[in-house]
Design an enzyme around this catalytic site. Sequence first.
Site, PDB file in Angstrom:
ATOM      1  CB  SER A 131     -46.391   0.392  65.452  1.00 12.96           C
ATOM      2  OG  SER A 131     -45.856  -0.035  66.699  1.00 12.96           O
ATOM      3  CE  LYS A 185     -49.873  -0.460  65.615  1.00 12.61           C
ATOM      4  NZ  LYS A 185     -51.016   0.002  66.316  1.00 12.61           N
ATOM      5  CG  HIS A 188     -46.832  -4.351  65.809  1.00 16.64           C
ATOM      6  ND1 HIS A 188     -47.373  -3.622  66.868  1.00 16.64           N
ATOM      7  CD2 HIS A 188     -45.543  -3.953  65.725  1.00 16.64           C
ATOM      8  CE1 HIS A 188     -46.444  -2.857  67.390  1.00 16.64           C
ATOM      9  NE2 HIS A 188     -45.320  -3.028  66.708  1.00 16.64           N
ATOM     10  CG  ASN A 189     -50.970  -3.386  68.391  1.00 19.16           C
ATOM     11  OD1 ASN A 189     -49.944  -3.035  67.808  1.00 19.16           O
ATOM     12  ND2 ASN A 189     -51.925  -2.530  68.690  1.00 19.16           N
ATOM     13  CD  GLU A 192     -47.241  -3.050  71.798  1.00 21.79           C
ATOM     14  OE1 GLU A 192     -47.876  -2.419  72.668  1.00 21.79           O
ATOM     15  OE2 GLU A 192     -47.158  -2.687  70.610  1.00 21.79           O
TER      16      GLU A 192
END
Length: 472
Positions: A131, A185, A188-189, A192
């Site tokens: 990222s 990940k 995380h997105n 986000e």
Amino acid sequence: MSEQPQVGLIGLGTMGAALSLNIAEKGHFLAVYNRTGSVTDTFVQTAGDLAPRLTPTKTLENFVAAIKAPRVIILMVPAGPVVDDHIDALKPLLGPDDLIIDAGNANFYDTERRAKRAQNEKFGFIGIGVSGGESGARHGPSIMVGGTEADWARVAPMLEAISAKYDGTPCASLMGPGGAGHFVKMVHNGIEYADMQMIAEVYSLMRDGMAYKAPQVADVFENWNKGRLASYLIEISAKVARAEDPISGNAMLDVILDKAGQKGTGRWTAIEAQQLAVPVPVIEAAVAARNLSARLDTRQRGAEYFGDAQKALEGEGIAAKTLEKALIAGKILCYAQGFEMLAAAATHFGWDLPMPAIARVWREGCIIRSDMLNDMATALTNNPGDNLIFAEPFSGLLKDCEAALRDTVIAATKAGIAVPALAAGLSWFDSIRTRRTSANMIQAQRDYFGAHGFERVDGKNEPHGPWAGHED
């Protein structure tokens, strides 16, 4: 004469090219390959002082042959079947102990499958979430690794060297086996998506509810970036609000179509949360808002048919300090939901996900990096297994900021300004501190039409109501 590389990278698109230069800059010799040979040539020709560390190749056979065994081969190709195609093409060319690293935005289920398949091959396989966008790939991304301890130990020096650093600590860590890195990940997105949506919502309140011009919005964001909300996303929000369109001279924001794009990773988060039965309503609201933004014709028709929903806020609007506190509360609630999802995944998949390490890896290099994450790492260390909202300083911040979040959602709702992510966060917060919800009505309904049964508050073993046997 250049040293023979022990590392190779396939895929010289934006991210692959940036990551290659990062690896070379950190002292590694690197073989590079791209399906279109001219791309490889141009990349090496424009690499400047780093070109001597790069070995360009035009075929996969030459690429593999150029790398000293045991090889480390990084794939930076589009997620999905393209990754499998490259693994299949590489398979007959690889030797014992060679290692393939998928550094793309893979679905973690695909990574799990590939890792299991590799157990029966002579080569190894790990999946890493990267990222930070192009800048992060070039100068230091956040890296979330899924693989065996042995494979991590082998590549850790390189990955830690190219990763972002927070006070000298590498933002790269092993998350667990198989697809664990790509799962982290993915979450995380999802966070986000939610973080970006909430920022967009307070921007909408300023723009549509209080008639702020873009430079005024920039002033607010710049001020917030000096406090609790200090983060990459607030920083760039200030910059885009400050920017002018070189064509028209107007504010850049005012000439951008309100149709948000997405690559699907936030949607994966929402889908997987449902599979895990973990409520992540802020992320789900953010995904839905992006989907709705793309329905331009429907929104236009809705405004014409029912009247434009957006009106000025009542009175003098909302103080910037109130909006700031609302966003602080929303951010805490969003991250709390994300870490709850990670905890549920750890149990479901048998991963020992290192929660404090995840927060630490996210402190620098990645898109959601923020000052709050350092406190989150500490909270997750001191309160293992507990939800972030019950740990200091976040419990105190929520108590301080709850009224601002509620006032913001109420004011927005009265004005017809949609704030789906902030509202979803508030609703989740209210639900999680409700001693007795209305789910007893749902259980009664389920028992009435399907004899599903229920538990009684007095503990008696009478799992059905007096309506048993009714058929309507």
